[in-house]
Design a protein around this motif. Structure first.
Motif, PDB file in Angstrom:
ATOM      1  N   TYR A  29     -10.549 -20.253   7.370  1.00  0.00           N
ATOM      2  CA  TYR A  29     -10.609 -18.740   7.130  1.00  0.00           C
ATOM      3  C   TYR A  29      -9.580 -17.989   8.187  1.00  0.00           C
ATOM      4  N   PRO A  30      -8.351 -17.866   7.531  1.00  0.00           N
ATOM      5  CA  PRO A  30      -7.223 -17.435   8.528  1.00  0.00           C
ATOM      6  C   PRO A  30      -7.315 -15.997   9.151  1.00  0.00           C
ATOM      7  N   PHE A  31      -8.328 -15.546   9.573  1.00  0.00           N
ATOM      8  CA  PHE A  31      -8.562 -14.257  10.242  1.00  0.00           C
ATOM      9  C   PHE A  31      -8.894 -14.289  11.419  1.00  0.00           C
ATOM     10  N   SER A  32      -8.571 -13.472  12.387  1.00  0.00           N
ATOM     11  CA  SER A  32      -9.135 -13.086  13.695  1.00  0.00           C
ATOM     12  C   SER A  32     -10.231 -12.353  13.738  1.00  0.00           C
ATOM     13  N   PHE A  33     -11.499 -12.456  14.263  1.00  0.00           N
ATOM     14  CA  PHE A  33     -12.651 -11.633  13.943  1.00  0.00           C
ATOM     15  C   PHE A  33     -13.484 -11.853  14.984  1.00  0.00           C
ATOM     16  N   ALA A  34     -14.592 -10.906  15.193  1.00  0.00           N
ATOM     17  CA  ALA A  34     -15.744 -11.144  15.969  1.00  0.00           C
ATOM     18  C   ALA A  34     -16.666 -10.621  14.998  1.00  0.00           C
ATOM     19  N   LEU A  35     -17.955 -11.703  15.193  1.00  0.00           N
ATOM     20  CA  LEU A  35     -19.217 -11.423  14.267  1.00  0.00           C
ATOM     21  C   LEU A  35     -20.333 -11.406  15.495  1.00  0.00           C
ATOM     22  N   LEU A  88     -38.904  -6.529  12.818  1.00  0.00           N
ATOM     23  CA  LEU A  88     -37.603  -7.236  13.145  1.00  0.00           C
ATOM     24  C   LEU A  88     -36.423  -6.825  12.704  1.00  0.00           C
ATOM     25  N   ASP A  89     -35.552  -6.173  13.357  1.00  0.00           N
ATOM     26  CA  ASP A  89     -34.309  -5.577  12.964  1.00  0.00           C
ATOM     27  C   ASP A  89     -33.116  -6.581  13.013  1.00  0.00           C
ATOM     28  N   VAL A  90     -32.464  -6.832  12.154  1.00  0.00           N
ATOM     29  CA  VAL A  90     -31.304  -7.626  12.208  1.00  0.00           C
ATOM     30  C   VAL A  90     -30.130  -7.016  11.722  1.00  0.00           C
ATOM     31  N   CYS A  91     -29.116  -7.066  12.651  1.00  0.00           N
ATOM     32  CA  CYS A  91     -27.975  -6.346  12.541  1.00  0.00           C
ATOM     33  C   CYS A  91     -26.802  -7.015  12.588  1.00  0.00           C
ATOM     34  N   TRP A  92     -25.810  -7.045  11.540  1.00  0.00           N
ATOM     35  CA  TRP A  92     -24.502  -7.715  11.622  1.00  0.00           C
ATOM     36  C   TRP A  92     -23.475  -6.718  11.982  1.00  0.00           C
ATOM     37  N   GLU A  93     -22.566  -7.143  12.847  1.00  0.00           N
ATOM     38  CA  GLU A  93     -21.352  -6.280  13.118  1.00  0.00           C
ATOM     39  C   GLU A  93     -20.109  -7.463  13.093  1.00  0.00           C
ATOM     40  N   VAL A  94     -19.172  -6.878  11.924  1.00  0.00           N
ATOM     41  CA  VAL A  94     -17.987  -7.663  11.918  1.00  0.00           C
ATOM     42  C   VAL A  94     -16.731  -6.833  12.308  1.00  0.00           C
ATOM     43  N   VAL A  95     -15.761  -7.287  13.272  1.00  0.00           N
ATOM     44  CA  VAL A  95     -14.428  -6.477  13.572  1.00  0.00           C
ATOM     45  C   VAL A  95     -13.592  -7.467  13.190  1.00  0.00           C
ATOM     46  N   ASN A  96     -12.799  -6.810  12.602  1.00  0.00           N
ATOM     47  CA  ASN A  96     -11.426  -7.320  12.167  1.00  0.00           C
ATOM     48  C   ASN A  96     -10.400  -7.083  13.304  1.00  0.00           C
ATOM     49  N   GLU A  97     -10.247  -8.419  14.141  1.00  0.00           N
ATOM     50  CA  GLU A  97      -9.208  -8.671  15.250  1.00  0.00           C
ATOM     51  C   GLU A  97      -7.839  -9.104  14.793  1.00  0.00           C
ATOM     52  N   ASP A  98      -7.630  -8.991  13.331  1.00  0.00           N
ATOM     53  CA  ASP A  98      -6.371  -9.611  12.963  1.00  0.00           C
ATOM     54  C   ASP A  98      -5.444  -8.291  12.515  1.00  0.00           C
ATOM     55  N   SER A  99      -4.111  -8.626  12.400  1.00  0.00           N
ATOM     56  CA  SER A  99      -3.354  -7.595  11.982  1.00  0.00           C
ATOM     57  C   SER A  99      -3.126  -7.477  10.378  1.00  0.00           C
ATOM     58  N   GLU A 100      -3.828  -8.252   9.773  1.00  0.00           N
ATOM     59  CA  GLU A 100      -4.032  -8.372   8.223  1.00  0.00           C
ATOM     60  C   GLU A 100      -5.508  -7.819   7.742  1.00  0.00           C
ATOM     61  N   THR A 101      -5.519  -7.221   6.604  1.00  0.00           N
ATOM     62  CA  THR A 101      -6.771  -7.122   6.212  1.00  0.00           C
ATOM     63  C   THR A 101      -7.685  -8.204   5.793  1.00  0.00           C
ATOM     64  N   MET A 102      -9.043  -8.087   6.239  1.00  0.00           N
ATOM     65  CA  MET A 102      -9.695  -9.354   5.962  1.00  0.00           C
ATOM     66  C   MET A 102     -10.669  -9.266   4.695  1.00  0.00           C
TER      67      MET A 102
END
Length: 292
Positions: free
Chosen positions: A105-111, A122-136
């Protein structure tokens, strides 16, 4: 390491491995709600599915003409997260891309995944941040397994699945050979007063896959019709319901995107319900588990 927090009604535990929920203990009724991963049936509790839900056709996906190999449900569930924050009512875990993740999976990200206790919820929250220079591009999903039956002398087939406001639902089955959806053969799940029994052979052909945002709230009901557990997932387009035939659990799985359709060989950008995240953008989505 396993991290635990609790309030007056619930105690939850989450593992650094996969940021996987490993226990939801109902203190009021003195019982475990979450499946305890008996490997005789299924060795997981509630894995996080990322960067792909289910399987790509032939376990291969394509972007800009390049092919990549993937495995079912992605790598997050088998990755070590870092627990970055613990409060009396919440736990937060983060996974960042690495040389290893970029092979498939050739992207830089934070999950980032945050579990927050609020009384019976119980609340479950996902946050995905694109830390890449390309669209993921990605899909992400939940896979919690709940103990059914919840009580020692109950029988699973006396329990109901309930879907608020629905009279029937349309679902797809998975192709046994590829693990992808047979999209041209829809089936109907008939409901009576918005619910159906968990039939003994309901999962003989693997998971039931629901598209088009049909399920925004699903409950498991005790044999007398009272609610046992409810999962609310507003704005999720896809949903899976699954168990191993004969196993004492049922999974309620809200998904943002799902497995490929059988035979799909297009680019990832062409996939239905794919999540698109431009550089520096953030994706946030949450769902709630209510224990009754």
């Amino acid at each position: 390491m396993i991290r635990t927090i609790e309030n007056n009604t619930l105690r939850i535990s989450v593992s650094d491995h996969g940021a996987e929920l490993t226990s939801i203990y109902d203190k009021v009724n003195d019982r475990e709600v979450l499946w305890q991963a008996d490997p005789a049936y299924w060795k997981r509790h509630a894995p996080v599915l990322f960067p792909n839900v289910g399987r790509h056709y032939n376990d291969t996906w394509r972007l800009n003409g390049t092919e990549y190999t993937s495995k079912q449900h992605g790598f997050a569930r088998d990755s070590e997260f870092i627990c970055t924050d613990i409060t009396d009512s919440s736990l937060t875990f983060v996974l960042k891309s690495s040389d290893e993740t970029q092979k498939s999976y050739p992207f830089s990200f934070a999950l980032k995944i945050t579990y927050t206790l609020k009384e019976h919820d119980l609340d479950v929250c996902w946050e995905v941040v694109n830390e890449d220079s390309e669209t993921m591009y990605f899909t992400i999903g939940a896979h919690p397994a709940f103990c059914v039956p919840a009580r020692e002398d109950d029988v699973q087939s006396d329990y109901h699945l309930a879907f608020e406001g629905q009279t029937s639902l349309t679902y797809l089955l998975l192709d046994p050979a590829s693990g992808t959806a047979i999209s041209d053969e829809p089936h109907t799940l008939t409901l009576e007063n918005g619910s159906c029994l968990i039939a003994a052979h309901m999962f003989d052909k693997d998971a039931l896959v629901f598209d088009n945002g049909q399920i925004q709230k699903a409950s498991i009901l005790l044999p007398d019709g009272t609610p046992y557990v409810t999962l609310t997932s507003e704005g999720f387009p896809n949903y899976g319901i699954w168990s191993v035939p004969g196993a004492p659990f049922v999974c309620l799985e809200p998904w943002m995107g799902r497995c490929d359709d059988r035979g799909f060989t297009g680019e990832l950008t062409e996939k239905s319900n794919i999540n698109v995240l431009r550089p520096e953008e953030e994706f946030i989505k949450s769902y709630q588990i209510t224990v009754h």
